[in-house]
Design an enzyme around this catalytic site. Structure first.
Site, PDB file in Angstrom:
ATOM      1  N   CYS A 116       0.817  -1.224   0.000  1.00  0.00           N
ATOM      2  CA  CYS A 116       0.000   0.000   0.000  1.00  0.00           C
ATOM      3  C   CYS A 116       0.847   1.269   0.000  1.00  0.00           C
ATOM      4  O   CYS A 116       0.329   2.352  -0.282  1.00  0.00           O
ATOM      5  CB  CYS A 116      -0.937  -0.004   1.202  1.00  0.00           C
ATOM      6  SG  CYS A 116      -2.031  -1.427   1.170  1.00  0.00           S
ATOM      7  N   HIS A 256      -3.793   7.026   2.290  1.00  0.00           N
ATOM      8  CA  HIS A 256      -4.109   5.686   1.795  1.00  0.00           C
ATOM      9  C   HIS A 256      -5.513   5.318   2.266  1.00  0.00           C
ATOM     10  O   HIS A 256      -5.880   5.583   3.408  1.00  0.00           O
ATOM     11  CB  HIS A 256      -3.078   4.696   2.330  1.00  0.00           C
ATOM     12  CG  HIS A 256      -3.393   3.273   1.997  1.00  0.00           C
ATOM     13  ND1 HIS A 256      -3.718   2.871   0.724  1.00  0.00           N
ATOM     14  CD2 HIS A 256      -3.470   2.155   2.776  1.00  0.00           C
ATOM     15  CE1 HIS A 256      -3.969   1.575   0.723  1.00  0.00           C
ATOM     16  NE2 HIS A 256      -3.827   1.117   1.958  1.00  0.00           N
ATOM     17  N   ASN A 286     -10.111  -0.408  -0.910  1.00  0.00           N
ATOM     18  CA  ASN A 286      -8.657  -0.324  -0.798  1.00  0.00           C
ATOM     19  C   ASN A 286      -8.034  -0.923  -2.063  1.00  0.00           C
ATOM     20  O   ASN A 286      -8.029  -2.139  -2.236  1.00  0.00           O
ATOM     21  CB  ASN A 286      -8.234  -1.100   0.455  1.00  0.00           C
ATOM     22  CG  ASN A 286      -6.737  -1.073   0.686  1.00  0.00           C
ATOM     23  OD1 ASN A 286      -5.971  -0.620  -0.163  1.00  0.00           O
ATOM     24  ND2 ASN A 286      -6.326  -1.570   1.842  1.00  0.00           N
TER      25      ASN A 286
HETATM   26  O1  UT7 Z   1      -4.062  -1.554   3.229  1.00  0.00           O
HETATM   27  C1  UT7 Z   1      -3.078  -1.569   4.167  1.00  0.00           C
HETATM   28  C2  UT7 Z   1      -3.139  -2.593   5.185  1.00  0.00           C
HETATM   29  N1  UT7 Z   1      -4.452  -2.942   5.658  1.00  0.00           N
HETATM   30  C3  UT7 Z   1      -5.120  -2.206   6.571  1.00  0.00           C
HETATM   31  O2  UT7 Z   1      -4.718  -1.124   6.933  1.00  0.00           O
HETATM   32  C4  UT7 Z   1      -6.359  -2.829   7.143  1.00  0.00           C
HETATM   33  C5  UT7 Z   1      -6.383  -2.665   8.631  1.00  0.00           C
HETATM   34  N2  UT7 Z   1      -7.445  -3.417   9.287  1.00  0.00           N
HETATM   35  C6  UT7 Z   1      -8.752  -3.099   9.173  1.00  0.00           C
HETATM   36  O3  UT7 Z   1      -9.128  -2.200   8.457  1.00  0.00           O
HETATM   37  C7  UT7 Z   1      -9.734  -3.860  10.031  1.00  0.00           C
HETATM   38  O4  UT7 Z   1      -9.016  -4.653  10.935  1.00  0.00           O
HETATM   39  C8  UT7 Z   1     -10.725  -4.762   9.242  1.00  0.00           C
HETATM   40  C9  UT7 Z   1     -11.716  -3.890   8.501  1.00  0.00           C
HETATM   41  C10 UT7 Z   1      -9.982  -5.654   8.261  1.00  0.00           C
HETATM   42  C11 UT7 Z   1     -11.521  -5.614  10.235  1.00  0.00           C
HETATM   43  O5  UT7 Z   1     -12.176  -4.757  11.176  1.00  0.00           O
HETATM   44  P1  UT7 Z   1     -11.998  -4.962  12.745  1.00  0.00           P
HETATM   45  O6  UT7 Z   1     -12.804  -3.935  13.383  1.00  0.00           O
HETATM   46  O7  UT7 Z   1     -10.542  -4.987  13.076  1.00  0.00           O
HETATM   47  O8  UT7 Z   1     -12.647  -6.377  12.968  1.00  0.00           O
HETATM   48  P2  UT7 Z   1     -12.069  -7.638  13.718  1.00  0.00           P
HETATM   49  O9  UT7 Z   1     -11.239  -8.449  12.780  1.00  0.00           O
HETATM   50  O10 UT7 Z   1     -11.480  -7.239  15.021  1.00  0.00           O
HETATM   51  O11 UT7 Z   1     -13.393  -8.432  14.025  1.00  0.00           O
HETATM   52  C12 UT7 Z   1     -14.391  -7.938  14.950  1.00  0.00           C
HETATM   53  C13 UT7 Z   1     -15.603  -8.834  14.871  1.00  0.00           C
HETATM   54  C14 UT7 Z   1     -15.262 -10.327  14.954  1.00  0.00           C
HETATM   55  O12 UT7 Z   1     -16.327 -10.986  15.612  1.00  0.00           O
HETATM   56  P3  UT7 Z   1     -16.224 -11.392  17.154  1.00  0.00           P
HETATM   57  O13 UT7 Z   1     -15.017 -12.298  17.240  1.00  0.00           O
HETATM   58  O14 UT7 Z   1     -16.030 -10.114  17.903  1.00  0.00           O
HETATM   59  O15 UT7 Z   1     -17.515 -12.082  17.402  1.00  0.00           O
HETATM   60  C15 UT7 Z   1     -15.216 -10.743  13.513  1.00  0.00           C
HETATM   61  O16 UT7 Z   1     -15.478 -12.124  13.355  1.00  0.00           O
HETATM   62  O17 UT7 Z   1     -16.237  -8.663  13.600  1.00  0.00           O
HETATM   63  C16 UT7 Z   1     -16.322  -9.909  12.925  1.00  0.00           C
HETATM   64  N3  UT7 Z   1     -16.146  -9.662  11.509  1.00  0.00           N
HETATM   65  C17 UT7 Z   1     -17.176  -9.397  10.677  1.00  0.00           C
HETATM   66  N4  UT7 Z   1     -18.498  -9.293  10.874  1.00  0.00           N
HETATM   67  C18 UT7 Z   1     -19.263  -8.971   9.819  1.00  0.00           C
HETATM   68  C19 UT7 Z   1     -14.989  -9.644  10.781  1.00  0.00           C
HETATM   69  N5  UT7 Z   1     -15.255  -9.360   9.508  1.00  0.00           N
HETATM   70  C20 UT7 Z   1     -16.593  -9.212   9.416  1.00  0.00           C
HETATM   71  C21 UT7 Z   1     -17.450  -8.904   8.339  1.00  0.00           C
HETATM   72  N6  UT7 Z   1     -18.773  -8.797   8.602  1.00  0.00           N
HETATM   73  N7  UT7 Z   1     -17.014  -8.699   7.090  1.00  0.00           N
END
Ligand code: UT7
Length: 329
Positions: A116, A256, A286
């Site tokens: 990125c 970004h 992204n």
């Molecule tokens: O491009 C350069 C590098 N990349 C980035 O900068 C990306 C950085 N990371 C992020 O943007 C975020 O971490 C994501 C958008 C990828 C994920 O969001 P998050 O708020 O960090 O979610 P999480 O992985 O901590 O998951 C929170 C909850 C989990 O459920 P429980 O365990 O709390 O019950 C996940 O299973 O949300 C759940 N979850 C979803 N629910 C609905 C994860 N993905 C989804 C989804 N829809 N698509």
């Protein structure tokens, strides 16, 4: 002797027509529009669907737009730096393929793999070729066909990425406009959180690697998120400080587009109101190396000569950085 700086003198972009909306994703994985919107800011992304098309097929129209705007022949291009993690093939470099498709027969070039942050790293590198006086017309293109390496059964990863390309032309400037300063960083210990497990020399492609889905992007989102918030904000604040600038001096933050929450954290740290922050994540998601030049493409008409821009990125590697640009037209 007059000091030569490297100015961006034109911008081009390309996104495929096909849209993949949050509602489409609801039918593919266990997710919903509300979750995606509130956790990332994304509403839809573009997907390059046509079989047999790759990153070069998006980079070429983006660069052709620049050639049209500048009334320039492809043979005038000295160098093409292509930032991408989704090259057409492992080798040769996509920059070579792009040059061939454009008819840029006088250009040399290469690919830059910095995920990125790829466009930022390539922009700084390209600027040095201009500043040295060696080259007069350098194309820097950021392009990724993320849909080629995304597992559309992995709901945590597939929701954020999209396909697209953006390009800029760098030319010499003697008015002090253009690329002013950059802080670029990398930390390979972060590779564990964001990488592709197979297909490289450590683990070449095999039936096993395909069955284990190891040719897709692997991301531990939450860990990357924490590093990204700190990395992008720290380096942007440091760039302002070492140049004696404050948020008041900055016309635009060009961040970004990985997650709206990361963008907001960086803008807050720089003391910038929302109106000064370029955000198009809701439409493209992204696009990895494509995000920064696609912002410049979308906002080009609103930019004024002399505007101070801060371009900031964070991504796989880890790689991150910020660049101060004085807009030249
Ligand atoms: O491009 C350069 C590098 N990349 C980035 O900068 C990306 C950085 N990371 C992020 O943007 C975020 O971490 C994501 C958008 C990828 C994920 O969001 P998050 O708020 O960090 O979610 P999480 O992985 O901590 O998951 C929170 C909850 C989990 O459920 P429980 O365990 O709390 O019950 C996940 O299973 O949300 C759940 N979850 C979803 N629910 C609905 C994860 N993905 C989804 C989804 N829809 N698509």
């Amino acid at each position: 002797m007059e000091k030569i700086s490297a100015a961006i003198t034109a911008v081009g972009g390309y996104v495929p027509d096909t849209k993949l909306t949050n509602f489409d994703l609801e039918k593919m994985v266990d997710t919903n529009d509300e979750w995606i919107r509130s956790r990332t800011g994304i509403e839809e992304r573009r997907i390059l669907r046509e079989p047999g098309q790759g990153s070069s097929d998006m980079a070429v129209p983006a660069i052709q737009e620049i050639l049209r705007k500048k009334n320039m022949a492809a043979t005038e291009i000295d160098c093409i730096i292509c930032a991408t993690v989704t090259p057409d093939m492992v080798f040769p470099a996509t920059a070579n393929v792009i040059a061939d498709k454009l008819g840029a027969t006088q250009a040399w070039g290469y690919d830059m793999s910095a995920a990125c942050s790829g466009f930022l790293f390539a922009l700084t590198t390209g600027a040095m070729y201009i500043e040295s006086g060696r080259f007069k017309k350098v194309i820097v293109v950021g392009v990724d066909k993320m849909s080629a390496i995304i597992d559309y059964t992995d709901r945590a990863t597939c929701i954020i990425f999209g396909d697209g390309a953006g390009a800029v032309l760098l030319e010499p400037n003697t008015e002090g406009l253009g690329i002013k300063d950059s802080i670029l960083r990398s930390d390979g210990s972060g590779r564990q959180y964001l990488h592709m497990k197979a297909g490289g020399s450590v683990k070449p492609a095999s039936v096993e690697t395909v069955l284990a889905k190891e040719h897709f992007a692997y991301q531990e989102g939450q860990a990357v998120f924490k590093f990204a918030v700190k990395g992008m904000a720290d380096v942007s604040a440091e760039l302002l400080e070492r140049n004696g600038l404050t948020g008041d001096d900055i016309a635009w933050l060009v961040p970004h587009q990985a997650n709206l929450r990361i963008i907001d954290a960086t803008a807050n740290r720089m003391g910038l109101p929302k109106e000064k922050v370029m955000v198009n994540i809701q439409r493209y998601g992204n696009t990895t190396a494509g995000t920064l030049p696609l912002c410049l493409w979308d906002w080009e008409k609103q930019l004024k000569k002399g505007d101070n821009l801060v371009l900031a990125a964070f991504g796989g590697g880890f790689t991150w950085g910020a660049t101060w640009v004085k807009w030249a037209y």
